[in-house]
Design an enzyme around this catalytic site. Structure first.
Site, PDB file in Angstrom:
ATOM      1  N   GLU A 124    -122.551-161.811 -76.835  1.00 50.88           N
ATOM      2  CA  GLU A 124    -121.407-161.909 -77.761  1.00 50.88           C
ATOM      3  C   GLU A 124    -120.089-161.809 -76.998  1.00 50.88           C
ATOM      4  OE1 GLU A 124    -121.832-158.689 -80.558  1.00 50.88           O
ATOM      5  OE2 GLU A 124    -123.849-159.354 -81.123  1.00 50.88           O
TER       6      GLU A 124
ATOM      7  N   ASP B 250    -130.813-147.339 -67.109  1.00 51.18           N
ATOM      8  CA  ASP B 250    -131.597-146.307 -66.435  1.00 51.18           C
ATOM      9  C   ASP B 250    -133.060-146.356 -66.880  1.00 51.18           C
ATOM     10  OD1 ASP B 250    -131.282-143.660 -64.832  1.00 51.18           O
ATOM     11  OD2 ASP B 250    -132.473-143.081 -66.578  1.00 51.18           O
TER      12      ASP B 250
HETATM   13  C1  NOJ Z   1    -133.084-142.743 -62.773  1.00 52.66           C
HETATM   14  C2  NOJ Z   1    -131.801-142.203 -62.232  1.00 52.66           C
HETATM   15  O1  NOJ Z   1    -131.333-143.041 -61.213  1.00 52.66           O
HETATM   16  C3  NOJ Z   1    -132.087-140.791 -61.780  1.00 52.66           C
HETATM   17  O2  NOJ Z   1    -131.018-140.244 -61.055  1.00 52.66           O
HETATM   18  C4  NOJ Z   1    -132.428-139.961 -62.982  1.00 52.66           C
HETATM   19  O3  NOJ Z   1    -132.804-138.670 -62.571  1.00 52.66           O
HETATM   20  C5  NOJ Z   1    -133.576-140.576 -63.787  1.00 52.66           C
HETATM   21  N1  NOJ Z   1    -133.468-141.995 -63.929  1.00 52.66           N
HETATM   22  C6  NOJ Z   1    -133.631-139.967 -65.164  1.00 52.66           C
HETATM   23  O4  NOJ Z   1    -132.563-140.420 -65.943  1.00 52.66           O
END
Ligand code: NOJ
Length: 517
Positions: free
Chosen positions: A241, A200
């Site tokens: 790994e 993310d």
């Molecule tokens: C990207 C994610 O896809 C989104 O849904 C989220 O709100 C933000 N990152 C923060 O984690």
């Protein structure tokens, strides 16, 4: 072909499951892991190679689970760790790989680290975050990723940084404990059989310690700092790994060379192609985007990816039915007129495009059903924290799936779903579409099945500037008519699949075909 070129993530169809909205097994109106297990057959019938699970960890749900309180467990609303392990096993038995979502930029304010950090100014955990002494003015005037400010006050009056909501304090990636913790989390999930990790907000981890303001022409203080690459090199060593594990980055980056830095051979295996997602339905722009994508990925030896939708963006049936068919967070098109018939026609053609370009293709749950954005969610039902800060809600693309029946909740749950489903979705259910050769679902099923018969390689066919046509090997071609009028098909043996009815030998506008040459 090298071993790397034939690895599963290079040409997989990867289906994004948004657990809150896939299927509810326990009647609380929120989707869960047992619901996914009960409906795994849908994914097997669709023919996908892998599932990416949006976060399922314990979370106060300030940002629908992207505020993680514990990366090594499952939120009770979704089930248990045992259920997650069972899902991984059952998916593997069905030949489907599992990608879990890891959120390294921030944690939940309920995470034990942050709780310890605010409990005492001397807590060592304080250094895991970005605290600055109490003062009248915020340390910076940065605008957060959801809009709004990026600093909030801890109970003792000091400031802490959050690029998203105040419930998502940013971690300090300079700290070795933070690095060690996440490498351990990766191992935790790899040891449980996860085949990949979706990362993310992958470009945000590091911040300029001097906390300068954002200024044109100067390096950005919190986006894409070079130090982030050391982290992904270390993560790559962890992934290596284990056999056949993939790291897939969420990297929003307009500069192609900065984007492909993440895909160097010792970093991430793949990244989402948001350039393609945001591209207008326009022959010139789409051709340029495809060329740019292919060139950029060839340069680093990474597989391209093709993404039309996800849980953060307006569903593409809706986007393609508007006059402005682009997507970007800065350009709020909510409520502008939508021609759903046109959007659906284009979405069908886009499916054949995205499933025949070289690389991996991502399918966001519900796109195989032709779902559109629910733009009629009442303000008091909206859940997305982005709405308050930016005036745009992502809830409209997160509405629970319609499985069966003629009215909400369409077999999703026995209770009222956590977000309302449109009354017009009765012909969009899995049940209604199954066996209907003209349905979006059967188009996706056929395309994913036939995708295997495409050849390797890629070459444009010249059918005029407003027709995207290309071959994949000597026997397969895809032709997409983006001109305003029907065009003749190239010479071929058979038509394998068409996104809409042909007009004799003519390919109507906004229609795509797959041809056997
Ligand atoms: C990207 C994610 O896809 C989104 O849904 C989220 O709100 C933000 N990152 C923060 O984690």
């Amino acid at each position: 072909m090298s071993a790397k070129d034939s690895a599963w993530w290079c040409d997989a169809v990867i289906y994004q499951v948004y657990p809150r909205s896939y299927a509810d097994s326990d009647g609380d109106g929120v989707g869960d892991i047992d619901g996914i297990r009960a409906h795994l057959g849908h994914l097997r019938d669709l023919g996908v190679d892998a599932i990416w699970m949006s976060p399922w960890y314990p979370s106060p749900m300030a940002d629908a689970g992207y505020d993680v309180a514990d990366f090594r467990d499952i939120d009770p609303v979704f089930g248990t760790l045992a259920a997650a392990e069972a899902l991984i096993t059952e998916a593997h038995q069905a030949g489907i790989k599992i990608i879990v979502d890891i959120v390294p930029n921030h944690v939940s304010s309920e995470h034990p680290w942050f709780q310890a950090a605010i409990a005492s100014p001397d807590a060592p955990e304080r250094d895991y975050f970005w605290f600055r002494p109490a003062s009248e003015r915020m340390p910076t005037a940065w605008t957060g990723e959801f809009g709004g400010t990026t600093w909030s006050k801890a109970p003792d009056g000091s400031w802490y940084l959050h690029l998203f909501t105040p419930q998502q304090p940013d971690l300090n990636w300079e700290h070795p404990d933070v690095r060690a913790e996440f490498e351990d989390i990766l191992r935790f999930w790899f040891d449980r059989g996860a085949d990949g990790i979706r990362i993310d907000s992958a470009a945000l981890l590091f911040k300029d310690k001097d906390l300068p303001e954002v200024r044109d022409g100067e390096p950005h203080p919190f986006r894409d700092l070079d130090a982030v690459h050391d982290v992904y090199r270390a993560w790559r060593r962890v992934a290596d790994e284990y056999p056949d594990r993939a790291l897939i980055g969420e990297v929003w980056m307009p500069e192609v060379d900065r984007f492909t830095n993440y895909l160097r051979p010792d970093e991430l295996h793949a990244a989402f192609n948001f350039d393609f997602l945001g591209c207008a339905w326009d022959p010139y722009l789409m051709r340029a985007c495809i060329d740019r994508t292919l060139d950029a990925h060839a340069g680093v030896g990474a597989p391209p990816t093709w993404v039309l939708s996800n849980h953060d963006v307006t569903r593409h049936v809706t986007r393609y039915g508007r006059t402005d068919t682009t997507f970007s967070f800065g350009n709020n098109l909510d409520g502008t007129p939508v021609d759903l018939e046109l959007g659906t026609r284009r979405a069908r053609a886009a499916a054949l495009l995205s499933l025949s370009l070289p690389g991996a293709t991502y399918v966001y749950q519900g796109e195989e059903l032709g779902l559109w954005e629910n733009e009629n969610i009442a303000e008091d039902q909206m859940q997305d924290p982005m709405y308050a800060r930016r005036g745009h809600s992502r809830d409209g693309c997160r509405v629970p799936l319609p499985w069966s029946g003629d009215e909400p909740p369409y077999g999703f749950s026995t209770a009222t779903p956590w977000l309302p489903q449109p009354a017009e979705w009765k012909d969009r259910t899995v049940q209604a579409q199954t066996g209907d050769p003209n349905s979006m679902l059967e188009l996706y099923r056929a395309a994913i099945r036939l995708r295997r018969s495409q050849g390797a390689g890629f070459a444009w066919l010249d059918r005029g500037a407003e027709v995207l046509a290309y071959t994949r090997g000597p026997r397969f071609a895809c032709v997409l008519n983006l001109s305003g009028a029907p065009v003749p098909l190239p010479e071929h043996k058979t038509c394998l699949l068409a996104s809409g009815p042909l007009d004799g030998d003519l390919l109507p506008r906004d229609t795509a075909v797959w041809l056997r040459l």
